[in-house]
Motif scaffolding. Structure first.
Motif, PDB file in Angstrom:
ATOM      1  N   UNK A 718      -4.188 -45.627 -12.259  1.00 63.48           N
ATOM      2  CA  UNK A 718      -3.141 -46.377 -12.964  1.00 63.48           C
ATOM      3  C   UNK A 718      -1.818 -46.494 -12.191  1.00 63.48           C
ATOM      4  N   UNK A 719      -1.420 -45.446 -11.426  1.00 63.12           N
ATOM      5  CA  UNK A 719      -0.129 -45.571 -10.730  1.00 63.12           C
ATOM      6  C   UNK A 719      -0.093 -46.689  -9.685  1.00 63.12           C
ATOM      7  N   UNK A 720      -1.280 -47.101  -9.191  1.00 58.11           N
ATOM      8  CA  UNK A 720      -1.306 -48.126  -8.134  1.00 58.11           C
ATOM      9  C   UNK A 720      -0.817 -49.472  -8.670  1.00 58.11           C
ATOM     10  N   UNK A 721      -0.388 -50.323  -7.744  1.00 59.85           N
ATOM     11  CA  UNK A 721      -0.013 -51.690  -8.136  1.00 59.85           C
ATOM     12  C   UNK A 721      -1.232 -52.388  -8.731  1.00 59.85           C
ATOM     13  N   UNK A 722      -0.977 -53.354  -9.618  1.00 63.90           N
ATOM     14  CA  UNK A 722      -2.062 -54.082 -10.289  1.00 63.90           C
ATOM     15  C   UNK A 722      -3.045 -54.687  -9.291  1.00 63.90           C
ATOM     16  N   UNK A 723      -2.493 -55.136  -8.158  1.00 60.13           N
ATOM     17  CA  UNK A 723      -3.370 -55.784  -7.177  1.00 60.13           C
ATOM     18  C   UNK A 723      -3.542 -54.931  -5.916  1.00 60.13           C
ATOM     19  N   UNK A 724      -3.397 -53.612  -6.089  1.00 58.03           N
ATOM     20  CA  UNK A 724      -3.516 -52.735  -4.916  1.00 58.03           C
ATOM     21  C   UNK A 724      -4.898 -52.879  -4.276  1.00 58.03           C
ATOM     22  N   UNK A 725      -4.936 -52.737  -2.953  1.00 59.31           N
ATOM     23  CA  UNK A 725      -6.209 -52.819  -2.230  1.00 59.31           C
ATOM     24  C   UNK A 725      -6.820 -51.426  -2.116  1.00 59.31           C
ATOM     25  N   UNK A 726      -8.148 -51.409  -2.074  1.00 62.46           N
ATOM     26  CA  UNK A 726      -8.856 -50.125  -1.989  1.00 62.46           C
ATOM     27  C   UNK A 726      -9.841 -50.136  -0.824  1.00 62.46           C
ATOM     28  N   UNK A 727      -9.993 -48.964  -0.207  1.00 56.64           N
ATOM     29  CA  UNK A 727     -11.050 -48.789   0.784  1.00 56.64           C
ATOM     30  C   UNK A 727     -11.888 -47.607   0.318  1.00 56.64           C
ATOM     31  N   UNK A 728     -13.185 -47.776   0.293  1.00 63.05           N
ATOM     32  CA  UNK A 728     -14.041 -46.631  -0.038  1.00 63.05           C
ATOM     33  C   UNK A 728     -14.876 -46.273   1.186  1.00 63.05           C
ATOM     34  N   UNK A 729     -15.133 -44.970   1.333  1.00 58.55           N
ATOM     35  CA  UNK A 729     -15.915 -44.531   2.489  1.00 58.55           C
ATOM     36  C   UNK A 729     -16.683 -43.255   2.153  1.00 58.55           C
ATOM     37  N   UNK A 730     -17.957 -43.249   2.536  1.00 60.36           N
ATOM     38  CA  UNK A 730     -18.771 -42.026   2.420  1.00 60.36           C
ATOM     39  C   UNK A 730     -19.910 -42.100   3.422  1.00 60.36           C
ATOM     40  N   UNK A 731     -20.515 -40.942   3.688  1.00 62.19           N
ATOM     41  CA  UNK A 731     -21.678 -40.906   4.560  1.00 62.19           C
ATOM     42  C   UNK A 731     -22.920 -41.109   3.692  1.00 62.19           C
ATOM     43  N   UNK A 732     -23.109 -42.363   3.283  1.00 63.11           N
ATOM     44  CA  UNK A 732     -24.212 -42.722   2.395  1.00 63.11           C
ATOM     45  C   UNK A 732     -24.067 -44.203   2.121  1.00 63.11           C
ATOM     46  N   UNK A 733     -24.920 -44.751   1.275  1.00 65.75           N
ATOM     47  CA  UNK A 733     -24.864 -46.187   1.054  1.00 65.75           C
ATOM     48  C   UNK A 733     -23.550 -46.607   0.394  1.00 65.75           C
ATOM     49  N   UNK A 734     -22.923 -47.697   0.914  1.00 67.44           N
ATOM     50  CA  UNK A 734     -21.603 -48.091   0.396  1.00 67.44           C
ATOM     51  C   UNK A 734     -21.608 -48.463  -1.085  1.00 67.44           C
ATOM     52  N   UNK A 735     -22.753 -48.859  -1.634  1.00 73.46           N
ATOM     53  CA  UNK A 735     -22.791 -49.246  -3.053  1.00 73.46           C
ATOM     54  C   UNK A 735     -22.439 -48.064  -3.963  1.00 73.46           C
ATOM     55  N   UNK A 736     -22.501 -46.865  -3.421  1.00 75.27           N
ATOM     56  CA  UNK A 736     -22.157 -45.665  -4.196  1.00 75.27           C
ATOM     57  C   UNK A 736     -20.740 -45.742  -4.770  1.00 75.27           C
ATOM     58  N   UNK A 737     -19.831 -46.339  -4.002  1.00 78.61           N
ATOM     59  CA  UNK A 737     -18.430 -46.397  -4.435  1.00 78.61           C
ATOM     60  C   UNK A 737     -17.892 -47.820  -4.601  1.00 78.61           C
ATOM     61  N   UNK A 738     -18.612 -48.812  -4.095  1.00 74.18           N
ATOM     62  CA  UNK A 738     -18.046 -50.165  -4.076  1.00 74.18           C
ATOM     63  C   UNK A 738     -17.830 -50.733  -5.479  1.00 74.18           C
ATOM     64  N   UNK A 739     -18.539 -50.199  -6.469  1.00 77.26           N
ATOM     65  CA  UNK A 739     -18.388 -50.675  -7.848  1.00 77.26           C
ATOM     66  C   UNK A 739     -16.955 -50.479  -8.354  1.00 77.26           C
ATOM     67  N   UNK A 740     -16.218 -49.562  -7.727  1.00 68.98           N
ATOM     68  CA  UNK A 740     -14.856 -49.267  -8.192  1.00 68.98           C
ATOM     69  C   UNK A 740     -13.992 -50.536  -8.156  1.00 68.98           C
ATOM     70  N   UNK A 741     -14.299 -51.409  -7.173  1.00 71.32           N
ATOM     71  CA  UNK A 741     -13.544 -52.670  -7.081  1.00 71.32           C
ATOM     72  C   UNK A 741     -13.642 -53.479  -8.358  1.00 71.32           C
ATOM     73  N   UNK A 742     -14.845 -53.641  -8.850  1.00 71.96           N
ATOM     74  CA  UNK A 742     -14.983 -54.464 -10.049  1.00 71.96           C
ATOM     75  C   UNK A 742     -14.546 -53.700 -11.290  1.00 71.96           C
ATOM     76  N   UNK A 743     -14.675 -52.357 -11.242  1.00 74.98           N
ATOM     77  CA  UNK A 743     -14.212 -51.571 -12.395  1.00 74.98           C
ATOM     78  C   UNK A 743     -12.713 -51.764 -12.592  1.00 74.98           C
ATOM     79  N   UNK A 744     -11.998 -51.876 -11.492  1.00 78.92           N
ATOM     80  CA  UNK A 744     -10.528 -51.951 -11.577  1.00 78.92           C
ATOM     81  C   UNK A 744     -10.004 -53.372 -11.397  1.00 78.92           C
TER      82      UNK A 744
END
Ligand SMILES: Cc1ncc(C[n+]2csc(CCOP(=O)(O)OP(=O)(O)O)c2C)c(N)n1
Ligand SMILES: [Mg+2]
Length: 787
Positions: A718-744
């Motif tokens: 919530x503290x981030x700007x409404x249109x803040x950009x996000x980068x997700x990274x893990x040693x595994x398939x990117x779909x693990x975290x990429x859903x956060x974009x559409x969630x927010x």
């Protein structure tokens, strides 16, 4: 063992032949009820989509005799049973006769809220001991349940109640599944006892008739694994015919008859048997007389009189066993026996049509409207039948699901301290710390691993707690004074169960350990370790374990491309998605050991909570500099909810870097770099992509239902700007975290592993797979451009 006295051989002189008559009547009822149940589901209460379901009628008829004998006479309350998937209607019919299943559930067989297509521990209400459905797994499960029973018994010593038998009613095609043989070998190594497998040898599977040559092999396989093999081939009528003149030739003829031909003749009936026998052995002395003594119907009854469907032969075989040696009964049967479908190769999906059902009803003597009556059409008086059912040993001493006490778990497990550590090493140290304690928690943990005990860091725990074995075996290397960090002593008090490499066995053992409370009345807290990529090898067994609501912790380690030099064959990619995709399993991927301690403590509680579940920890061998902090309660809570700010963003910040697991240093370095251009950017650690995701879906569901709700990922971001950009990274398939974009609803650039890796240094692999600092900076630029 104690139970031998309870199972005396049938003694006609003692009047137990009446039991045989009662069982024969009940068997008829089981056949009727299971056949009617399926007919009802297809013709009386057809599905809205018109879809008809076969696969049960012929298959249930096949084992009606064996199941009747077991449930109404042989089984004891402490026995536990896996019934082959398609015998579900017969199982439910038996529970119905025992008053443990409702008519409504049977009427709704395969329908919403009704009895399940395949026996289900969690969905059926008539106490299924082991779920079945994925062929082979239910059968093998009994082996591991027996091992768990031994584990509990040998630790208790004389105080233990009498052991039960772990019984599988297996379809013959189940023996095509490799996991059966993996389990056989493992069972032999552990010298298991009290296992019965009754193989319904109807020589048919789903598509066709099974190869003749298969079963000449099976007998030897079981014998070589130390099992007793009891073959139930010919029934009493045939045995009697074999003793007549010409009987030898008749026996030889049946022995030599290929499965396919025998099946076809079963389907065609009396006249076809007569023609075939006359043609093949008609000139043998005695055969003509023999054939003359039977009319067509009697000849058919004779030629189909296989021992697996002859109550007397079945009861004799079961009652003859009075020890705890594993026993395999090869019960010759006919698929669809006594139904118009009998013997036909296509009968698996076959269904009786209404006209055939009417004929069958007349044969069974069941009046119209009395289809669900427990005793309609039976020759023995209801009072006597009911009195018999009231005394059935299996149904005494309810409930079947045992309750065991909760094992207390400290509020916080102490986190080991070191400047640099991997999560895998931390895991080993936490367990080592627990093992030094003298508390119930240490006593109830059981670890297991398929030949990767030391390399997954269970070594210290094993040194403290020892390896489980029926007999004491000293550590020869130690006795010979060969220096080793690893003790390897075996005893009945050991708390680690060492398995061979088969991952299927690991998950089946975790399933059995994870049900030890309800099955055996004593809760254990199982932890299994394996190399993360090989979860794939045992995935169906893992799913099976979860489907039964077994409770355990599975540790996948090492994980990802981070175990760099080991190369692509050992580097896991999609396992985070497995962790997210499986119900009943909470997946965590911590970066630091203090997080892991919090998660493990929670796991011990979660696996004991009625609405809890199992836990999957994806751990790394990469040594990371540890933060050396004291976690406050709020952060611990956030770690369990799946994410916390390592560096909280300034209000209205335009960017956050979100990472999970071993790539923490790269994410931290990139974040530090970015702060120069984007002051106030945040750094979020995701400790559980799974819990975070699940919570978001739940919040969304609540909102859809008109309730006010917010998800942790929404609140934390919530503290981030409404249109803040996000980068997700893990040693595994990117779909693990990429859903956060559409969630927010925020622009997001997802990094992760999408290709198979190779050997190299961590930095080389991170560069190649775009997990390094530069890639994260590039991704940040890309995401910022999308705003
Ligand atoms: C792992 C798995 N693969 C495929 C199936 C589909 N299937 C259901 S029953 C069956 C064969 C059953 O034959 P058998 O075990 O001999 O039982 P029967 O019907 O003869 O009693 C198959 C292939 C399944 N249930 N599980
Ligand atoms: Mg079969």
């Amino acid at each position: 063992m104690a139970r031998a006295q309870a199972l005396k051989p049938i003694d006609p002189a003692a009047g137990t032949n009446r039991e045989l008559e009662l069982l024969r009547e009940l068997e008829k009822k089981v056949l009727w009820l299971s056949t009617w149940t399926i007919h009802h589901a297809n013709h009386i209460r057809p599905r809205a989509d018109g879809l008809k379901v076969g696969g049960h009628q012929a298959s249930s008829a096949s084992v009606a005799t064996v199941l009747t004998a077991l449930y109404f006479s042989v089984l004891r309350p402490e026995d536990r049973v896996a019934v082959k998937p398609h015998a579900s209607p017969a199982f439910h019919a038996i529970q119905y006769l025992l008053g443990l299943q409702s008519r409504e559930k049977l009427e709704r067989f395969r329908a919403w809220g009704g009895a399940q297509s395949y026996p289900s521990r969690t969905k059926d209400t008539d106490d299924v001991d082991f779920s079945t459905g994925s062929v082979g797994l239910g059968v093998a499960m009994t082996t591991f349940a027996a091992l768990v029973q031994d584990y509990l018994h040998l630790r208790k010593g004389d105080a233990a109640p009498p052991p039960g038998r772990m019984v599988a009613i297996a379809g013959d095609a189940e023996l095509d599944e490799g996991n059966i043989f993996e389990a056989l070998l493992e069972g032999w190594k552990h010298d298991i006892r009290n296992v019965w497998w009754v193989i319904d040898y109807n020589r048919q599977s789903l598509d066709s008739v099974v190869s003749d040559r298969l079963f000449t092999r099976i007998d030897g396989l079981f014998t070589s694994m130390g099992w007793r093999v009891v073959t139930l081939k010919y029934g009493k009528m045939l045995e009697e015919a074999f003793s007549r003149p010409g009987g030898d030739a008749l026996r030889r003829w049946i022995d030599d008859c290929p499965n396919t031909r025998y099946s076809a003749l079963v389907f065609k009936g009396g006249p076809a048997w007569r023609a075939a026998l006359e043609r093949d052995i008609g000139d043998v002395e005695g055969i003509a007389e023999l054939l003359r003594d039977y009319d067509d119907e009697q000849l058919h009854d004779l030629m189909t009189n296989l021992a697996g469907q002859d109550m007397e032969a079945v009861m004799e075989a079961f009652r003859a066993i009075d020890d705890d040696r594993p026993t395999c009964f090869i019960a010759y049967t006919i698929k669809g026996y006594r139904l118009p479908l009998e013997g036909h190769k296509d009968n698996h999906a076959g269904l009786m049509n209404p006209a055939q059902m009417e004929e069958f009803r007349a044969e069974m003597g069941v009046p119209e409207g009395e289809e669900w009556e427990r005793f309609a059409g039976l020759k023995i008086e209801p009072d006597e039948l009911q009195a018999f059912l009231d005394r059935v040993p299996f149904a005494q001493g309810r409930p079947r699901r045992l309750v065991s006490e909760v094992v207390p778990v400290p509020e916080r497990l102490p986190a080991p301290r070191a400047e640099r550590m991997s999560t895998q090493e931390g895991f080993g140290r936490i367990l080592n710390e627990i093992s030094r304690g003298n508390d119930v928690l240490a006593d109830r943990i059981v670890t297991t691993s398929p030949d990767v005990t030391v390399s997954t860091n269970l070594g210290a725990w094993v040194n403290q707690r020892g390896i489980f074995n029926r007999r004491e075996v000293e550590d020869v290397f130690r006795a010979e004074r060969v220096v080793s960090a690893q003790k390897w002593s075996l005893s009945p008090r050991g708390q680690h169960i060492e398995l061979g490499i088969a991952e299927n066995n690991l998950f089946l053992l975790l399933a059995a350990l994870g049900l030890s409370g309800p099955l055996f009345g004593e809760r254990v807290l199982p932890i299994g370790t394996l190399y993360d990529p090989f979860i794939g090898r045992g995935l169906d067994a893992l799913t099976y374990a979860l489907y039964q609501d077994a409770r355990f912790v599975v540790v996948g380690t090492p994980a990802g491309v981070t175990l760099a030099p080991e190369g692509g064959a050992h580097q896991s990619i999609g396992t985070p998605l497995v962790g997210m995709g499986l119900p009943g399993l909470s997946y965590f991927e911590p970066a630091y050991v203090d997080e892991l301690a919090v998660i493990l403590g929670w796991s011990f509680r979660h696996m004991q909570s009625p609405d809890g579940g199992s836990v999957y920890l994806r751990l790394s061998t990469r040594q990371l500099e540890q933060p050396g902090r004291e976690l406050d309660d709020a952060t611990c809570n956030d770690i369990l909810n799946g994410a916390y700010w390592v560096v909280p963003p300034e209000p209205g910040a335009e960017l956050a870097i979100v990472y999970s697991g071993a790539v923490a240093p790269e994410a931290t370095a990139a974040h530090r770099q970015i702060l120069e251009d984007i002051p106030g950017a945040g750094l979020l650690a995701v400790t559980s992509p799974d819990r975070l995701h699940e919570d978001w879906l739940a919040a969304d569901r609540s909102r859809a239902a008109g309730r006010h709700a917010s998800a942790w990922i929404e609140r934390v971001m919530a503290p981030l700007a409404k249109d803040a950009a996000l980068v997700t990274v893990l040693d595994g398939h990117p779909a693990t975290l990429s859903w956060i974009g559409s969630a927010l609803g925020r622009p997001l650039s997802a990094l992760g592993v999408e290709r198979f890796g190779q050997s190299g240094e961590i930095q080389e692999l991170y560069r190649d797979h775009r997990l390094d600092e530069d890639a994260i900076l590039d991704a940040a630029a890309t995401a910022l451009l999308r705003r």
